[in-house]
Scaffold this motif. Structure first.
Motif, PDB file in Angstrom:
ATOM      1  N   HIS A   1       0.840  -1.202   0.000  1.00 43.41           N
ATOM      2  CA  HIS A   1       0.000   0.000   0.000  1.00 43.41           C
ATOM      3  C   HIS A   1       0.873   1.248   0.000  1.00 43.41           C
ATOM      4  O   HIS A   1       1.877   1.309   0.695  1.00 43.41           O
TER       5      HIS A   1
ATOM      6  N   ASP B   1      -1.421   7.229  -0.863  1.00 40.54           N
ATOM      7  CA  ASP B   1      -2.619   6.837  -1.620  1.00 40.54           C
ATOM      8  C   ASP B   1      -3.778   7.758  -1.244  1.00 40.54           C
ATOM      9  O   ASP B   1      -4.146   7.868  -0.082  1.00 40.54           O
TER      10      ASP B   1
ATOM     11  N   LYS C   1      -6.788   7.412  -2.806  1.00 41.10           N
ATOM     12  CA  LYS C   1      -8.017   6.683  -3.172  1.00 41.10           C
ATOM     13  C   LYS C   1      -8.435   5.724  -2.052  1.00 41.10           C
ATOM     14  O   LYS C   1      -9.582   5.686  -1.652  1.00 41.10           O
TER      15      LYS C   1
ATOM     16  N   GLY D   1       1.721   6.833  -4.299  1.00 35.64           N
ATOM     17  CA  GLY D   1       0.292   7.093  -4.208  1.00 35.64           C
ATOM     18  C   GLY D   1      -0.488   5.836  -4.564  1.00 35.64           C
ATOM     19  O   GLY D   1      -0.080   4.721  -4.230  1.00 35.64           O
ATOM     20  N   HIS D   2      -1.598   6.014  -5.284  1.00 40.30           N
ATOM     21  CA  HIS D   2      -2.461   4.900  -5.692  1.00 40.30           C
ATOM     22  C   HIS D   2      -1.933   4.347  -7.006  1.00 40.30           C
ATOM     23  O   HIS D   2      -2.452   4.627  -8.091  1.00 40.30           O
ATOM     24  N   SER D   3      -0.829   3.610  -6.917  1.00 38.69           N
ATOM     25  CA  SER D   3      -0.171   3.056  -8.092  1.00 38.69           C
ATOM     26  C   SER D   3       0.701   1.889  -7.648  1.00 38.69           C
ATOM     27  O   SER D   3       0.694   1.505  -6.487  1.00 38.69           O
TER      28      SER D   3
END
Length: 82
Positions: A17, A21, A23, A51-53
């Motif tokens: 994670h 992030d 999101k 981040g969200h990736s």
């Protein structure tokens, strides 16, 4: 959350994670991991400064996790090669 004992023992989980992030907020990882562990699920969790990736380090950690699940031990050498 309810996980059968059989499923918990037979289904290891990797949860990577991103700490940035936006999101799925980072604190939700700890909450989710704790809930799964309470049900007996073997969870390997790791945080990444993304981040969200996805991230190359995360993909390597995931590949190592899968290798360990399949072969029973870390199959990489010190150079990171199989």
């Amino acid at each position: 959350l309810s996980v059968s004992e059989k499923a918990a023992k037979k289904t290891p989980l990797f949860w990577g994670h991103g700490t940035f992030d936006d999101k799925v907020l980072f604190p939700q990882q700890k909450f989710g991991v704790d809930k799964l562990r309470e049900q007996g699920v073997n969870v390997k969790d790791k945080a990444y400064d993304i981040g969200h990736s996805s991230d190359p380090d995360e993909m390597k950690d995931f590949a190592d996790f899968v290798d360990t699940c399949i072969f029973g031990s870390d199959t990489t050498t010190s150079s990171g090669e199989l």
